[in-house]
Design an enzyme around this catalytic site. Structure first.
Site, PDB file in Angstrom:
ATOM      1  CE1 TYR A 126     -75.914 -80.233  20.058  1.00 18.37           C
ATOM      2  CE2 TYR A 126     -73.912 -79.338  19.102  1.00 18.37           C
ATOM      3  CZ  TYR A 126     -75.283 -79.424  19.121  1.00 18.37           C
ATOM      4  OH  TYR A 126     -76.023 -78.723  18.209  1.00 18.37           O
TER       5      TYR A 126
ATOM      6  CB  CYS B  34     -70.037 -75.948  22.412  1.00 20.61           C
ATOM      7  SG  CYS B  34     -70.359 -77.708  22.708  1.00 20.61           S
ATOM      8  CG  ASN B  35     -64.735 -76.727  26.114  1.00 24.27           C
ATOM      9  OD1 ASN B  35     -63.542 -76.474  26.016  1.00 24.27           O
ATOM     10  ND2 ASN B  35     -65.551 -75.998  26.862  1.00 24.27           N
TER      11      ASN B  35
ATOM     12  CD  GLU C 249     -78.445 -77.242  31.313  1.00 23.65           C
ATOM     13  OE1 GLU C 249     -79.613 -76.838  31.282  1.00 23.65           O
ATOM     14  OE2 GLU C 249     -77.660 -77.158  30.368  1.00 23.65           O
TER      15      GLU C 249
ATOM     16  CB  THR D  43     -69.434 -73.155  28.218  1.00 24.95           C
ATOM     17  OG1 THR D  43     -70.419 -74.048  27.672  1.00 24.95           O
ATOM     18  CG2 THR D  43     -68.356 -72.894  27.186  1.00 24.95           C
TER      19      THR D  43
END
Length: 247
Positions: A39, A70-71, A150, A182
């Site tokens: 995002y 989610c920031n 990831e 996060t």
């Protein structure tokens, strides 16, 4: 008590891990929008649209509270989510600011916020910290850390090279480093080693657990808990990563 935890992908698992350790809730439901991650590079309207779709999912699960892990969503869509929900919706930015306030007694403390570009561009951390009397703040977009995490790169040459790329020109050692994505708690040990033990790391998950305790007076209550995972794409991969990250 049923808690929903929403993230754009798998990064929110770091928040979920801290929340699971509290035993505040009987059931935890995690949803990652893995089909549309990240995002942090999307525009505001798209972030809001995706976030409202996630809210609809949690409504079907009849959660009692929703944590936005989610920031980027916390920066751009939190108030809209709250206005469309009939249960409390908490964001990690407010929690991070609360944790910083409780951690740093000196208002002159040097604070470094590292996050995705979208979170940095929102300046929500800086605005919130300013309201608490902190003005010695720098925000840096460190988006390369996300794909590294990831890929399971939590230490070593590539990560150290990224640290040098982002931080070599720093002229100070921060008193606090806010991990405003996060994904970043997964590299917290490497970050601590890089900056030294005098730098306090503010972790979104730990911050959220603190907020739930302080503002909602929640206490450890449930020993046996239920945990469910959902994803918009490749749910098996999310579950596999959860097994690894949540131990």
């Amino acid at each position: 008590m049923k808690l929903g935890v929403f993230d754009s992908g798998v990064g929110g698992l770091s928040v979920l891990k801290s929340l699971l350790q509290t035993h505040f809730f009987k059931e935890y439901i995690y949803y990652g929008d893995t089909a549309r991650v990240p995002y942090g590079v999307k525009d505001k309207n798209t972030i809001i649209k995706f976030s409202l779709e996630a809210l609809d999912f949690f409504k079907t699960k009849q959660v009692d509270m929703l944590v936005v892990a989610c920031n980027t969503v916390s920066a751009y869509a939190l108030e809209i989510l709250r206005s469309n929900a009939n249960f409390p919706v908490l964001g990690v930015i407010d929690a991070g600011i609360l944790a910083t306030k409780n951690t740093l007694l000196d208002k002159e403390s040097k604070i470094l916020v590292i996050a995705t570009k979208a979170t940095v561009d929102s300046h929500e951390y800086k605005k919130g910290l300013n309201k608490e009397g902190f003005f010695n703040i720098e925000e840096r977009a460190t988006g390369l850390f996300v794909p590294m995490v990831e890929e399971g790169i939590f230490q070593g040459y590539f990560l150290e090279s990224a640290f040098k790329y982002y931080f070599d020109n720093l002229t100070y050692i921060p008193d606090a480093l806010i991990l405003a994505c996060t994904h970043f708690p997964l590299i917290s040990s490497s970050l601590q080693q890089y900056f030294g033990n005098n730098t306090k790391l503010i972790h979104s998950g730990e911050a959220m657990a603190l907020q739930l305790k302080q503002e909602y007076d929640l206490r450890e209550k449930y020993k046996d808990i239920k945990l469910s995972f959902f994803a918009s794409s490749d749910e098996k991969k999310l579950r596999d990563i959860a097994k690894l990250w949540l131990d």
